[in-house]
Design a protein around this motif. Structure first.
Motif, PDB file in Angstrom:
ATOM      1  N   UNK A 228     -83.943 -16.636 -12.434  1.00 16.90           N
ATOM      2  CA  UNK A 228     -85.263 -17.211 -12.709  1.00 16.90           C
ATOM      3  C   UNK A 228     -86.313 -16.585 -11.792  1.00 16.90           C
ATOM      4  N   UNK A 229     -87.509 -16.406 -12.321  1.00 18.29           N
ATOM      5  CA  UNK A 229     -88.626 -15.886 -11.526  1.00 18.29           C
ATOM      6  C   UNK A 229     -89.814 -16.827 -11.668  1.00 18.29           C
ATOM      7  N   UNK A 230     -90.674 -16.880 -10.652  1.00 18.73           N
ATOM      8  CA  UNK A 230     -91.860 -17.740 -10.783  1.00 18.73           C
ATOM      9  C   UNK A 230     -92.772 -17.279 -11.910  1.00 18.73           C
ATOM     10  N   UNK A 231     -92.823 -15.954 -12.163  1.00 19.13           N
ATOM     11  CA  UNK A 231     -93.672 -15.452 -13.247  1.00 19.13           C
ATOM     12  C   UNK A 231     -93.251 -16.031 -14.591  1.00 19.13           C
ATOM     13  N   UNK A 232     -91.944 -15.975 -14.880  1.00 17.51           N
ATOM     14  CA  UNK A 232     -91.481 -16.447 -16.188  1.00 17.51           C
ATOM     15  C   UNK A 232     -91.696 -17.948 -16.342  1.00 17.51           C
ATOM     16  N   UNK A 233     -91.445 -18.703 -15.280  1.00 17.08           N
ATOM     17  CA  UNK A 233     -91.561 -20.165 -15.371  1.00 17.08           C
ATOM     18  C   UNK A 233     -93.018 -20.600 -15.460  1.00 17.08           C
ATOM     19  N   UNK A 238     -97.786 -22.382 -18.465  1.00 16.88           N
ATOM     20  CA  UNK A 238     -99.144 -22.144 -18.947  1.00 16.88           C
ATOM     21  C   UNK A 238     -99.188 -22.129 -20.472  1.00 16.88           C
ATOM     22  N   UNK A 239     -98.196 -21.494 -21.104  1.00 18.15           N
ATOM     23  CA  UNK A 239     -98.184 -21.410 -22.567  1.00 18.15           C
ATOM     24  C   UNK A 239     -98.018 -22.779 -23.214  1.00 18.15           C
ATOM     25  N   UNK A 240     -97.409 -23.721 -22.476  1.00 12.75           N
ATOM     26  CA  UNK A 240     -97.232 -25.078 -22.990  1.00 12.75           C
ATOM     27  C   UNK A 240     -98.362 -26.017 -22.558  1.00 12.75           C
ATOM     28  N   UNK A 241     -99.419 -25.444 -21.998  1.00 15.52           N
ATOM     29  CA  UNK A 241    -100.609 -26.222 -21.612  1.00 15.52           C
ATOM     30  C   UNK A 241    -100.304 -27.273 -20.544  1.00 15.52           C
ATOM     31  N   UNK A 242     -99.359 -26.961 -19.655  1.00 16.98           N
ATOM     32  CA  UNK A 242     -99.000 -27.880 -18.574  1.00 16.98           C
ATOM     33  C   UNK A 242     -99.780 -27.482 -17.323  1.00 16.98           C
ATOM     34  N   UNK A 259     -97.745 -17.201  -3.676  1.00 15.58           N
ATOM     35  CA  UNK A 259     -97.162 -16.507  -4.831  1.00 15.58           C
ATOM     36  C   UNK A 259     -97.590 -17.186  -6.128  1.00 15.58           C
ATOM     37  N   UNK A 260     -97.519 -18.509  -6.157  1.00 17.57           N
ATOM     38  CA  UNK A 260     -97.893 -19.249  -7.361  1.00 17.57           C
ATOM     39  C   UNK A 260     -99.371 -19.022  -7.707  1.00 17.57           C
ATOM     40  N   UNK A 261    -100.233 -19.022  -6.684  1.00 14.42           N
ATOM     41  CA  UNK A 261    -101.670 -18.799  -6.940  1.00 14.42           C
ATOM     42  C   UNK A 261    -101.913 -17.419  -7.541  1.00 14.42           C
ATOM     43  N   UNK A 262    -101.143 -16.443  -7.090  1.00 16.67           N
ATOM     44  CA  UNK A 262    -101.305 -15.104  -7.635  1.00 16.67           C
ATOM     45  C   UNK A 262    -100.950 -15.016  -9.107  1.00 16.67           C
ATOM     46  N   UNK A 263    -100.176 -15.981  -9.593  1.00 13.03           N
ATOM     47  CA  UNK A 263     -99.744 -15.975 -10.996  1.00 13.03           C
ATOM     48  C   UNK A 263    -100.657 -16.823 -11.875  1.00 13.03           C
ATOM     49  N   UNK A 264    -101.004 -18.034 -11.415  1.00 10.65           N
ATOM     50  CA  UNK A 264    -101.779 -18.946 -12.271  1.00 10.65           C
ATOM     51  C   UNK A 264    -103.147 -19.304 -11.696  1.00 10.65           C
TER      52      UNK A 264
END
Length: 580
Positions: A228-233, A238-242, A259-264
């Motif tokens: 599992x990677x933080x990018x995929x999760x 995000x795609x599920x509007x959560x 790391x999370x901020x860099x993704x979302x």
């Protein structure tokens, strides 16, 4: 020394001479802009444009009457759609994702006692919000069958509390990191998300596995053993509007958050640190309630798809929260403009009061940071100084559309002027009753650029010297930080104007004996005033009257009485200044 000027359609011959100074050059171009601005036409065209239906034939050739009728029709359709989205956004799925390792025992106990309090709080402050609650607990691979625990969404809060009390325990593992990614993945993919607003509140004290997140003792330094990677999760989230929120227990999770901020992009982080069990429960209740109300506020304001919300969060990563080195920035010149605050209510209700002839202006020198320090849904904000080094904030709309930006900024200062008038009336009637004052920052329009340069418009206001900036309520009717004085003020604006408008979206700082606010919105029965955040008569009914509960301040001011009794009460205090 700058000179105060009132706009006149007749040009000053001195300003037209070829020997004008740079300040007069700005004044000349300003006069030209004002002369060429058909305020009514531009506003009607913008309202149509904001409904995404402006056609190429929407011009003054239609005539004002036809253009007005079209703008009203389009506004009503847009407002109807918005109000429907707001109604849908009140349905919420809320999921706790909780680290259930040995060190988290106090937080697990707090969660068990939290949700019933949250339910009561939401019911009392935002009765239109209906939420289901779910749970995903995670530990680590060492815990095998007890690594993950999932409880699907329910609106039976007693059943949820019983499940946590009977089934969720703190269990230790054999290294420091936890299966954070496994817990988030289970929450995103194993729960039945189906409400419009979707909230995930993650609470944990240790990061995921992998050197990307930590240098603590780690049996899986190369990362999650399941791949599992933080990018995929997070992209799946995000795609599920959560919408993701985090409750921070220790600084050990800081690299994970980066790391999370860099993704979302940016997301709310709550301080959940607290040794005292009662304080811990209070913090958890606050974080949970805030997550729900903030998410509903975002969903109802931006839309029920997460794309725009996450886009806003990504935009916040480009902000620079630090003030610039003012010594290296040059002083710029411009003109500030403002409307005089009305004296009487009938002037406030008369849209013609806010016309070009009521504008005042004077030259103005300032410095502005090159990057914004903050961004909202409609505007970004820059640090600034005037030529006396007074701290200011300059704000700019993200996008104006195809119409004249001058008109939209004039509308912004009109909204501020109306709110200021009503706050002064409120403060007069509450002065003898020892109720906190409500004041709004003095907002002006700033125009920069000379005749041969690119012209830009901003709003400008004093900087709030306090880090406790809060949004207390939204124009969608959501109360994010309950303050009885502000709810009573909104009620006052409705009663004082005899149902003509409600001032809402109250945000700013809370001082000793005073609220100092900025950027309000106004719902008004006239759909062609106060911009796209005005939801009209239905907005007053659905976003204010349907939600408002009179509190002790409303009762002190007799706001819950009939209009005639309210007027008599107002007059009896010898504070009645003008005609209702």
């Amino acid at each position: 020394m700058s000179t105060l000027k009132r706009y006149s359609s007749k040009r000053n011959s001195e300003n037209e001479s070829s020997n004008t100074s740079s300040t007069n050059s700005v004044s000349t171009s300003l006069a030209s802009d004002l002369d060429n601005l058909n305020l009514t036409e531009e506003r009607l065209k913008r309202y149509a444009d904001e409904a995404n239906t402006l056609s190429s034939d929407t011009t003054c050739m239609e005539g004002e009457t036809k253009l007005r009728a079209r703008a009203i029709l389009l506004r009503e359709k847009a407002v109807s759609k918005t109000l429907n989205n707001i109604k849908l956004s009140m349905k919420v799925d809320f999921c706790f994702v909780l680290d259930c390792s040995g060190s988290m025992a106090p937080f697990i106990d707090a969660a068990k006692d939290c949700i019933l309090q949250v339910s009561n709080y939401v019911k009392n402050t935002n009765p239109n919000i209906k939420f289901r609650v779910g749970f995903c607990g995670y530990r680590d691979y060492y815990n095998k069958d007890q690594r993950l625990q999932v409880f699907d969404f329910t609106d039976n809060y007693e059943d949820f509390t019983k499940y946590l009390r009977n089934n969720v325990l703190a269990i230790s593992n054999d290294d420091d990191p936890e299966d954070v990614l496994g817990g988030l993945n289970a929450a995103v993919n194993q729960l039945n998300w189906n409400s419009t607003t979707r909230v995930l509140l993650h609470i944990g004290d240790y990061p995921p596995h992998g050197r990307r997140f930590t240098y603590l003792s780690d049996k899986y330094p190369d990362g999650d053993p399941s791949g599992l990677t933080p990018e995929s999760i997070l992209k799946e989230m995000q795609s599920k509007n959560i919408l993701y929120f985090f409750g921070k227990v220790t600084d050990l999770t800081e690299r994970m958050l980066q790391v999370f901020r860099g993704i979302i992009g940016e997301f709310p982080v709550f301080d959940i640190v607290g040794g005292d069990p009662i304080v811990l429960i209070e913090k958890l209740v606050k974080a949970t309630s805030s997550s729900i109300t903030l998410a509903v506020s975002l969903t109802s304001t931006v839309g029920n798809g997460s794309k725009d919300i996450y886009s806003l969060q990504q935009k916040k990563l480009d902000m620079n929260p630090n003030e610039p080195d003012w010594k290296i920035l040059s002083l710029q010149k411009g003109v500030i403009m403002w409307y005089q605050i009305p004296k009487y209510l009938n002037e406030l209700k008369d849209q013609k009061y806010f016309n070009k002839s009521e504008l005042f202006s004077k030259s103005f020198s300032f410095k502005i940071a090159s990057q914004p320090f903050s961004a909202g849904i409609e505007k970004c904000a820059y640090y600034a100084l005037d030529d006396q080094n007074n701290p200011l904030v300059i704000k700019e709309y993200h996008c104006i559309g195809r119409t004249n930006p001058f008109e939209k900024y004039l509308e912004a200062i009109e909204i501020s002027t109306v709110a200021s008038f009503l706050s002064k009336e409120f403060n007069l009637i509450t002065k003898r009753k020892k109720i906190h004052k409500v004041n709004f920052l003095d907002v002006k329009l700033l125009r920069t650029g000379a005749v041969d340069l690119h012209t830009r418009y901003y709003t400008i206001e004093s900087r709030l010297q306090n880090s406790g900036y809060k949004r207390f309520n939204a124009n969608t009717g959501i109360i994010t930080e309950l303050r009885h004085t502000l709810e009573a003020f909104a009620h006052f604006t409705y009663k004082y104007t005899n149902g003509y408008l409600v001032v809402c979206d109250l945000q700013g700082i809370e001082l000793d004996g005073e609220f100092l606010l900025t950027d309000p919105a106004i719902h008004c029965v006239d759909p062609l005033r106060f911009g796209r955040t005005n939801f009209g008569k239905e907005g007053i009914n659905q976003c204010f009257l349907a939600n408002h509960k009179c509190n002790e301040i409303c009762k002190k001011l007799r706001l819950n009485s009939s209009n005639s009794k309210f007027r008599l009460n107002f007059e009896s205090l010898n504070l009645f200044k003008g005609c209702f």
